[in-house]
Write a protein that holds these residues in place. Structure first.
Motif, PDB file in Angstrom:
ATOM      1  N   PHE A 156       0.827  -1.201   0.000  1.00 39.45           N
ATOM      2  CA  PHE A 156       0.000   0.000   0.000  1.00 39.45           C
ATOM      3  C   PHE A 156       0.867   1.260   0.000  1.00 39.45           C
ATOM      4  O   PHE A 156       0.590   2.204  -0.745  1.00 39.45           O
ATOM      5  CB  PHE A 156      -0.942  -0.002   1.206  1.00 39.45           C
ATOM      6  CG  PHE A 156      -1.718   1.264   1.340  1.00 39.45           C
ATOM      7  CD1 PHE A 156      -2.768   1.542   0.480  1.00 39.45           C
ATOM      8  CD2 PHE A 156      -1.396   2.183   2.321  1.00 39.45           C
ATOM      9  CE1 PHE A 156      -3.482   2.722   0.590  1.00 39.45           C
ATOM     10  CE2 PHE A 156      -2.108   3.361   2.445  1.00 39.45           C
ATOM     11  CZ  PHE A 156      -3.147   3.627   1.581  1.00 39.45           C
ATOM     12  N   LEU A 157       1.902   1.298   0.827  1.00 38.63           N
ATOM     13  CA  LEU A 157       2.780   2.470   0.864  1.00 38.63           C
ATOM     14  C   LEU A 157       3.516   2.664  -0.453  1.00 38.63           C
ATOM     15  O   LEU A 157       3.663   3.795  -0.931  1.00 38.63           O
ATOM     16  CB  LEU A 157       3.786   2.347   2.015  1.00 38.63           C
ATOM     17  CG  LEU A 157       3.231   2.555   3.413  1.00 38.63           C
ATOM     18  CD1 LEU A 157       4.307   2.268   4.453  1.00 38.63           C
ATOM     19  CD2 LEU A 157       2.676   3.944   3.585  1.00 38.63           C
ATOM     20  N   MET A 158       3.964   1.563  -1.047  1.00 36.99           N
ATOM     21  CA  MET A 158       4.655   1.669  -2.329  1.00 36.99           C
ATOM     22  C   MET A 158       3.709   2.160  -3.414  1.00 36.99           C
ATOM     23  O   MET A 158       4.073   3.016  -4.232  1.00 36.99           O
ATOM     24  CB  MET A 158       5.279   0.322  -2.699  1.00 36.99           C
ATOM     25  CG  MET A 158       6.459  -0.019  -1.827  1.00 36.99           C
ATOM     26  SD  MET A 158       7.186  -1.653  -1.994  1.00 36.99           S
ATOM     27  CE  MET A 158       6.921  -2.137  -3.621  1.00 36.99           C
ATOM     28  N   LEU A 159       2.492   1.654  -3.443  1.00 40.51           N
ATOM     29  CA  LEU A 159       1.517   2.098  -4.439  1.00 40.51           C
ATOM     30  C   LEU A 159       1.105   3.549  -4.204  1.00 40.51           C
ATOM     31  O   LEU A 159       0.970   4.317  -5.155  1.00 40.51           O
ATOM     32  CB  LEU A 159       0.289   1.197  -4.411  1.00 40.51           C
ATOM     33  CG  LEU A 159       0.480  -0.195  -4.983  1.00 40.51           C
ATOM     34  CD1 LEU A 159      -0.778  -1.029  -4.769  1.00 40.51           C
ATOM     35  CD2 LEU A 159       0.840  -0.130  -6.447  1.00 40.51           C
ATOM     36  N   LEU A 160       0.913   3.927  -2.954  1.00 41.75           N
ATOM     37  CA  LEU A 160       0.549   5.302  -2.633  1.00 41.75           C
ATOM     38  C   LEU A 160       1.646   6.272  -3.063  1.00 41.75           C
ATOM     39  O   LEU A 160       1.366   7.307  -3.673  1.00 41.75           O
ATOM     40  CB  LEU A 160       0.271   5.445  -1.133  1.00 41.75           C
ATOM     41  CG  LEU A 160      -0.074   6.851  -0.651  1.00 41.75           C
ATOM     42  CD1 LEU A 160      -1.411   7.276  -1.241  1.00 41.75           C
ATOM     43  CD2 LEU A 160      -0.105   6.885   0.859  1.00 41.75           C
ATOM     44  N   GLY A 161       2.887   5.938  -2.793  1.00 44.44           N
ATOM     45  CA  GLY A 161       4.002   6.777  -3.223  1.00 44.44           C
ATOM     46  C   GLY A 161       4.089   6.884  -4.730  1.00 44.44           C
ATOM     47  O   GLY A 161       4.322   7.961  -5.274  1.00 44.44           O
ATOM     48  N   GLY A 162       3.872   5.779  -5.415  1.00 44.61           N
ATOM     49  CA  GLY A 162       3.889   5.801  -6.879  1.00 44.61           C
ATOM     50  C   GLY A 162       2.766   6.635  -7.457  1.00 44.61           C
ATOM     51  O   GLY A 162       2.957   7.369  -8.431  1.00 44.61           O
ATOM     52  N   GLY A 188       7.928   2.304   2.201  1.00 41.78           N
ATOM     53  CA  GLY A 188       7.204   1.040   2.010  1.00 41.78           C
ATOM     54  C   GLY A 188       8.107  -0.062   1.504  1.00 41.78           C
ATOM     55  O   GLY A 188       7.951  -1.228   1.876  1.00 41.78           O
ATOM     56  N   TRP A 189       9.061   0.294   0.684  1.00 36.76           N
ATOM     57  CA  TRP A 189       9.982  -0.703   0.140  1.00 36.76           C
ATOM     58  C   TRP A 189      10.920  -1.234   1.207  1.00 36.76           C
ATOM     59  O   TRP A 189      11.236  -2.411   1.273  1.00 36.76           O
ATOM     60  CB  TRP A 189      10.759  -0.089  -1.012  1.00 36.76           C
ATOM     61  CG  TRP A 189      11.718  -1.016  -1.676  1.00 36.76           C
ATOM     62  CD1 TRP A 189      11.443  -2.213  -2.246  1.00 36.76           C
ATOM     63  CD2 TRP A 189      13.113  -0.798  -1.829  1.00 36.76           C
ATOM     64  NE1 TRP A 189      12.583  -2.756  -2.769  1.00 36.76           N
ATOM     65  CE2 TRP A 189      13.629  -1.902  -2.527  1.00 36.76           C
ATOM     66  CE3 TRP A 189      13.968   0.234  -1.473  1.00 36.76           C
ATOM     67  CZ2 TRP A 189      14.961  -2.011  -2.843  1.00 36.76           C
ATOM     68  CZ3 TRP A 189      15.300   0.130  -1.791  1.00 36.76           C
ATOM     69  CH2 TRP A 189      15.789  -0.990  -2.464  1.00 36.76           C
ATOM     70  N   LYS A 190      11.384  -0.347   2.092  1.00 40.45           N
ATOM     71  CA  LYS A 190      12.341  -0.741   3.130  1.00 40.45           C
ATOM     72  C   LYS A 190      11.679  -1.349   4.362  1.00 40.45           C
ATOM     73  O   LYS A 190      12.349  -1.892   5.216  1.00 40.45           O
ATOM     74  CB  LYS A 190      13.159   0.470   3.577  1.00 40.45           C
ATOM     75  CG  LYS A 190      14.153   0.921   2.541  1.00 40.45           C
ATOM     76  CD  LYS A 190      15.102  -0.187   2.248  1.00 40.45           C
ATOM     77  CE  LYS A 190      16.518   0.259   2.459  1.00 40.45           C
ATOM     78  NZ  LYS A 190      17.478  -0.791   2.185  1.00 40.45           N
ATOM     79  N   ARG A 191      10.355  -1.206   4.465  1.00 38.01           N
ATOM     80  CA  ARG A 191       9.644  -1.699   5.647  1.00 38.01           C
ATOM     81  C   ARG A 191       9.663  -3.224   5.699  1.00 38.01           C
ATOM     82  O   ARG A 191       9.536  -3.887   4.690  1.00 38.01           O
ATOM     83  CB  ARG A 191       8.204  -1.201   5.575  1.00 38.01           C
ATOM     84  CG  ARG A 191       7.434  -1.481   6.806  1.00 38.01           C
ATOM     85  CD  ARG A 191       6.059  -0.894   6.656  1.00 38.01           C
ATOM     86  NE  ARG A 191       5.271  -1.281   7.786  1.00 38.01           N
ATOM     87  CZ  ARG A 191       4.639  -0.431   8.555  1.00 38.01           C
ATOM     88  NH1 ARG A 191       4.684   0.836   8.280  1.00 38.01           N
ATOM     89  NH2 ARG A 191       3.952  -0.863   9.571  1.00 38.01           N
ATOM     90  N   VAL A 234       8.987  14.261  -4.454  1.00 39.86           N
ATOM     91  CA  VAL A 234       9.935  13.774  -3.449  1.00 39.86           C
ATOM     92  C   VAL A 234       9.194  13.135  -2.273  1.00 39.86           C
ATOM     93  O   VAL A 234       9.627  12.100  -1.754  1.00 39.86           O
ATOM     94  CB  VAL A 234      10.865  14.919  -2.988  1.00 39.86           C
ATOM     95  CG1 VAL A 234      11.658  14.534  -1.772  1.00 39.86           C
ATOM     96  CG2 VAL A 234      11.795  15.318  -4.124  1.00 39.86           C
ATOM     97  N   VAL A 235       8.078  13.730  -1.864  1.00 40.01           N
ATOM     98  CA  VAL A 235       7.284  13.139  -0.781  1.00 40.01           C
ATOM     99  C   VAL A 235       6.759  11.769  -1.207  1.00 40.01           C
ATOM    100  O   VAL A 235       6.835  10.800  -0.433  1.00 40.01           O
ATOM    101  CB  VAL A 235       6.136  14.089  -0.376  1.00 40.01           C
ATOM    102  CG1 VAL A 235       5.158  13.393   0.541  1.00 40.01           C
ATOM    103  CG2 VAL A 235       6.686  15.339   0.292  1.00 40.01           C
ATOM    104  N   GLY A 236       6.242  11.663  -2.420  1.00 33.33           N
ATOM    105  CA  GLY A 236       5.758  10.378  -2.918  1.00 33.33           C
ATOM    106  C   GLY A 236       6.869   9.351  -3.028  1.00 33.33           C
ATOM    107  O   GLY A 236       6.687   8.179  -2.679  1.00 33.33           O
ATOM    108  N   ALA A 237       8.024   9.781  -3.500  1.00 31.73           N
ATOM    109  CA  ALA A 237       9.161   8.857  -3.589  1.00 31.73           C
ATOM    110  C   ALA A 237       9.610   8.420  -2.195  1.00 31.73           C
ATOM    111  O   ALA A 237       9.980   7.259  -1.999  1.00 31.73           O
ATOM    112  CB  ALA A 237      10.314   9.519  -4.341  1.00 31.73           C
ATOM    113  N   GLY A 238       9.555   9.332  -1.238  1.00 37.46           N
ATOM    114  CA  GLY A 238       9.913   8.976   0.137  1.00 37.46           C
ATOM    115  C   GLY A 238       8.945   7.968   0.732  1.00 37.46           C
ATOM    116  O   GLY A 238       9.353   7.019   1.415  1.00 37.46           O
TER     117      GLY A 238
END
Length: 68
Positions: A4-10, A64-67, A55-59
């Motif tokens: 979800f975090l990865m998709l939201l950031g994307g 999400g990727w590192k979690r 940058v906020v979305g990439a963060g």
């Protein structure tokens, strides 16, 4: 939650890019001359409208990727 975090950031990154392109195309539509179009990527408006949300979305996607 991780996906979800990865998709939201994307989605935030893609939305910022599409909105920036949309704004530039709308502004170019008001010009009546035949000058070539170019996007100004290093202006204050670009910082607030494109780069900051990007940058906020990439963060968010990176978190999400590192979690684990």
């Amino acid at each position: 939650m991780r996906i979800f975090l990865m998709l939201l950031g994307g989605v935030i990154c893609a939305g910022a890019l599409l909105f920036w392109i949309f704004l530039n195309e709308m502004a170019a539509g008001f010009y009546t001359n035949n000058a070539s179009r170019s996007y100004e990527w290093l202006t204050e408006e670009a910082l607030l409208i494109f780069w900051l949300p990007f940058v906020v979305g990439a963060g968010i996607a990176f978190l999400g990727w590192k979690r684990r």
